[in-house]
Design a protein around this motif. Structure first.
Motif, PDB file in Angstrom:
ATOM      1  N   GLY A  37     -75.689  19.862 -26.787  1.00 19.46           N
ATOM      2  CA  GLY A  37     -74.766  18.837 -27.254  1.00 19.46           C
ATOM      3  C   GLY A  37     -74.677  18.692 -28.760  1.00 19.46           C
ATOM      4  N   ALA A  38     -74.308  17.482 -29.174  1.00 17.98           N
ATOM      5  CA  ALA A  38     -74.076  17.210 -30.591  1.00 17.98           C
ATOM      6  C   ALA A  38     -75.337  17.370 -31.420  1.00 17.98           C
ATOM      7  CB  ALA A  38     -73.518  15.794 -30.757  1.00 17.98           C
ATOM      8  N   TYR A  39     -76.488  17.050 -30.836  1.00 19.94           N
ATOM      9  CA  TYR A  39     -77.742  17.175 -31.576  1.00 19.94           C
ATOM     10  C   TYR A  39     -78.050  18.634 -31.898  1.00 19.94           C
ATOM     11  CZ  TYR A  39     -82.734  17.029 -32.638  1.00 19.94           C
ATOM     12  OH  TYR A  39     -83.958  17.176 -33.242  1.00 19.94           O
ATOM     13  N   GLN A  40     -77.976  19.485 -30.900  1.00 26.22           N
ATOM     14  CA  GLN A  40     -78.242  20.904 -31.130  1.00 26.22           C
ATOM     15  C   GLN A  40     -77.218  21.495 -32.097  1.00 26.22           C
ATOM     16  OE1 GLN A  40     -79.615  23.290 -27.738  1.00 26.22           O
ATOM     17  NE2 GLN A  40     -78.068  24.798 -28.272  1.00 26.22           N
ATOM     18  N   ALA A  41     -75.975  21.063 -31.984  1.00 23.00           N
ATOM     19  CA  ALA A  41     -74.948  21.536 -32.919  1.00 23.00           C
ATOM     20  C   ALA A  41     -75.309  21.162 -34.354  1.00 23.00           C
ATOM     21  CB  ALA A  41     -73.588  20.959 -32.550  1.00 23.00           C
ATOM     22  N   SER A  42     -75.889  19.969 -34.540  1.00 21.50           N
ATOM     23  CA  SER A  42     -76.295  19.571 -35.897  1.00 21.50           C
ATOM     24  C   SER A  42     -77.424  20.450 -36.408  1.00 21.50           C
ATOM     25  CB  SER A  42     -76.718  18.093 -35.908  1.00 21.50           C
ATOM     26  OG  SER A  42     -77.982  17.884 -35.287  1.00 21.50           O
ATOM     27  N   GLN A  43     -78.308  20.902 -35.519  1.00 24.49           N
ATOM     28  CA  GLN A  43     -79.388  21.807 -35.916  1.00 24.49           C
ATOM     29  C   GLN A  43     -78.846  23.183 -36.294  1.00 24.49           C
ATOM     30  OE1 GLN A  43     -81.625  21.132 -32.196  1.00 24.49           O
ATOM     31  NE2 GLN A  43     -83.354  20.540 -33.479  1.00 24.49           N
ATOM     32  N   VAL A  44     -77.880  23.644 -35.529  1.00 23.95           N
ATOM     33  CA  VAL A  44     -77.258  24.936 -35.852  1.00 23.95           C
ATOM     34  C   VAL A  44     -76.600  24.860 -37.230  1.00 23.95           C
ATOM     35  CG1 VAL A  44     -75.434  26.559 -35.218  1.00 23.95           C
ATOM     36  CG2 VAL A  44     -76.924  25.597 -33.437  1.00 23.95           C
ATOM     37  N   THR A 231     -74.032  10.315 -19.982  1.00 29.21           N
ATOM     38  CA  THR A 231     -73.497   8.972 -20.220  1.00 29.21           C
ATOM     39  C   THR A 231     -72.222   8.994 -21.058  1.00 29.21           C
ATOM     40  OG1 THR A 231     -75.496   7.672 -19.839  1.00 29.21           O
ATOM     41  CG2 THR A 231     -73.960   6.811 -21.456  1.00 29.21           C
ATOM     42  N   PRO A 232     -72.157   9.742 -22.169  1.00 28.35           N
ATOM     43  CA  PRO A 232     -70.882   9.780 -22.898  1.00 28.35           C
ATOM     44  C   PRO A 232     -69.702  10.215 -22.028  1.00 28.35           C
ATOM     45  CG  PRO A 232     -72.625  10.659 -24.257  1.00 28.35           C
ATOM     46  CD  PRO A 232     -73.222  10.451 -22.897  1.00 28.35           C
ATOM     47  N   GLN A 233     -69.934  11.182 -21.153  1.00 29.14           N
ATOM     48  CA  GLN A 233     -68.851  11.632 -20.282  1.00 29.14           C
ATOM     49  C   GLN A 233     -68.479  10.566 -19.262  1.00 29.14           C
ATOM     50  OE1 GLN A 233     -67.247  14.795 -20.694  1.00 29.14           O
ATOM     51  NE2 GLN A 233     -65.775  13.579 -19.535  1.00 29.14           N
ATOM     52  N   LEU A 234     -69.483   9.905 -18.702  1.00 39.71           N
ATOM     53  CA  LEU A 234     -69.234   8.836 -17.730  1.00 39.71           C
ATOM     54  C   LEU A 234     -68.486   7.669 -18.376  1.00 39.71           C
ATOM     55  CD1 LEU A 234     -72.724   8.866 -15.961  1.00 39.71           C
ATOM     56  CD2 LEU A 234     -70.540   9.469 -14.877  1.00 39.71           C
ATOM     57  N   LEU A 235     -68.853   7.325 -19.606  1.00 41.90           N
ATOM     58  CA  LEU A 235     -68.145   6.268 -20.326  1.00 41.90           C
ATOM     59  C   LEU A 235     -66.711   6.684 -20.641  1.00 41.90           C
ATOM     60  CD1 LEU A 235     -70.934   5.092 -22.798  1.00 41.90           C
ATOM     61  CD2 LEU A 235     -69.813   3.632 -21.099  1.00 41.90           C
ATOM     62  N   ALA A 236     -66.534   7.912 -21.100  1.00 46.02           N
ATOM     63  CA  ALA A 236     -65.198   8.394 -21.448  1.00 46.02           C
ATOM     64  C   ALA A 236     -64.284   8.424 -20.229  1.00 46.02           C
ATOM     65  CB  ALA A 236     -65.286   9.783 -22.072  1.00 46.02           C
ATOM     66  N   ASP A 237     -64.854   8.778 -19.069  1.00 40.01           N
ATOM     67  CA  ASP A 237     -64.060   8.860 -17.837  1.00 40.01           C
ATOM     68  C   ASP A 237     -63.865   7.497 -17.175  1.00 40.01           C
ATOM     69  OD1 ASP A 237     -63.942  11.570 -18.224  1.00 40.01           O
ATOM     70  OD2 ASP A 237     -65.523  12.054 -16.777  1.00 40.01           O
ATOM     71  N   GLY A 238     -64.557   6.465 -17.687  1.00 35.94           N
ATOM     72  CA  GLY A 238     -64.455   5.140 -17.092  1.00 35.94           C
ATOM     73  C   GLY A 238     -65.237   4.981 -15.801  1.00 35.94           C
ATOM     74  N   PHE A 251     -72.479   7.953 -31.185  1.00 34.75           N
ATOM     75  CA  PHE A 251     -71.743   8.111 -32.440  1.00 34.75           C
ATOM     76  C   PHE A 251     -70.638   9.147 -32.281  1.00 34.75           C
ATOM     77  CE2 PHE A 251     -71.055  10.657 -36.252  1.00 34.75           C
ATOM     78  CZ  PHE A 251     -70.663   9.687 -37.166  1.00 34.75           C
ATOM     79  N   SER A 252     -70.965  10.270 -31.657  1.00 35.83           N
ATOM     80  CA  SER A 252     -69.977  11.328 -31.445  1.00 35.83           C
ATOM     81  C   SER A 252     -68.831  10.838 -30.572  1.00 35.83           C
ATOM     82  CB  SER A 252     -70.648  12.546 -30.808  1.00 35.83           C
ATOM     83  OG  SER A 252     -69.720  13.574 -30.554  1.00 35.83           O
TER      84      SER A 252
END
Length: 371
Positions: A37-44, A231-238, A251-252
């Motif tokens: 996810g976003a965390y690993q992308a920040s490490q890359v 959770t981000p996906q579940l929130l985004a999908d309602g 944050f993302s």
């Protein structure tokens, strides 16, 4: 004293191998383990991509298995086949791996870069070095996001951790992580236990029963997640109106994706994340890892990571260098869990307690879930 002497001799030999390398003396590939996810992308973006640009032909393979790091490293050690080179883990897991001899002990001042002003790494990281095997990277928190467009809430806005357990005022599905950490503490606080007494109560059978009883009250309205992206996906999908996850994931979702979601910082659980080096790596792989980790944990690199995700850098010298988001152009400091406006009422995770009780509590939590 013998242990310290042995550690210094080992670290000295390791550093000698690392410092005396030519490129050909180091492995030309690394397997790094993280969370996706976003965390690993920040490490890359902050660590591995610029490091690869400095070392032609180096292959970096990412494995997203950090959630299973303890079990996987135990199995690798049993089989005598360590296939990972550097593993991102939470502090409590680093303690367990260190205690079991599965992670290498670190001389932080020998192996890691000093701050730009010469401050030794051990002082720059300070109290965040919670284990002899742990190399801190970030301070993050597990907290809750909630939908801002729930008509059934009648304009009410959740601002207290116990709103998670209030199905009358804030009806709808929740998402909680499929593990005891965080959930047990929040459940006790919302059943009347003072924040400072949580771990004393959780050591008792009555306290454990009290926490499970509180979680029972929302179990039928809960989806249990295993991956930080859930959770981000579940929130985004309602599919859920309330959900716990890592603050950087939220944050993302909020700032980068523009979803109708807001952050609830109350009783956020502070935690640390960082690297461990598996014990028993061959010399060429160890030399490569030590070269990489010295670069990836210096002051600038930790500050650079905060340009991509809202986690606080673990070095004191990195904090003043945190600026604007790399693509959004917004100031990152107000989005950090450590910002004064966000940290008015934080819950301080007890690393040592969970290192001691994690296996037992995991088993009890999974048994409760299966009922």
């Amino acid at each position: 004293m013998k242990l310290k002497t042995a550690l210094m001799l080992t670290s000295g030999a390791v550093m000698a191998a690392s410092m005396a390398h030519a490129e050909g003396h180091m492995a030309n590939s690394m397997t790094l383990v993280s969370w996706g996810g976003a965390y690993q992308a920040s490490q890359v973006n902050a660590y591995s991509a610029p490091y690869q640009a400095m070392h032609d032909g180096l292959e970096v393979v990412w494995d997203e298995s950090s959630a299973e790091a303890v079990a996987r490293l135990r199995a690798m050690n049993e089989a005598g086949n360590i296939t990972w080179d550097l593993v991102d883990v939470v502090a409590a897991d680093a303690m367990r791996l260190c205690d079991e001899g599965l992670a290498m002990e670190i001389d932080h001042d020998e192996m890691l870069a000093p701050a730009p002003d010469g401050t030794p790494a051990s002082e720059d990281f300070g109290d965040l070095i919670v284990s002899d095997c742990f190399i801190p990277q970030i301070v993050y928190s597990t907290t809750f996001g909630y939908r801002t467009d729930v008509e059934a809430w009648g304009g009410n806005t959740p601002d207290d951790i116990c709103d998670v357990f209030d199905l009358e005022t804030f009806p709808g599905m929740r998402s909680l992580e499929r593990r005891p950490i965080g959930n047990m503490e929040w459940a006790l606080m919302c059943s009347g236990v003072a924040m400072e007494d949580v771990y004393d109560v959780l050591e008792t059978e009555e306290g454990i029963a009290q926490a499970f009883a509180m979680l029972d009250s929302i179990a039928d309205s809960t989806i249990w997640w295993s991956a930080g992206a859930d959770t981000p996906q579940l929130l985004a999908d309602g599919e859920v109106v309330f959900g716990s996850t890592y603050n950087g994931r939220l944050f993302s979702l909020i700032e980068e994706q523009g979803q109708p979601v807001a952050m609830m910082w109350d009783a956020q659980v502070f935690d640390l994340d960082g690297w461990i080096i598996p014990e028993g790596l061959p010399e060429d792989r160890l030399a490569r890892v030590l070269d990489f980790v010295r670069y990836a944990t210096d002051t600038q690199r930790l500050a650079d990571q905060a340009l991509y995700i809202s986690y606080g850098p673990a070095r004191a010298s990195s904090a003043p260098l945190v600026g604007q988001h790399a693509t959004l152009g917004i100031d990152m400091a107000p989005h950090m869990p450590t910002d004064p406006a966000n940290s008015a009422r934080t819950f301080l995770f007890n690393y040592e307690w969970w290192a001691d009780y994690r296996d037992d509590m995991d088993a009890r939590f999974q048994a409760w879930l299966s009922q």
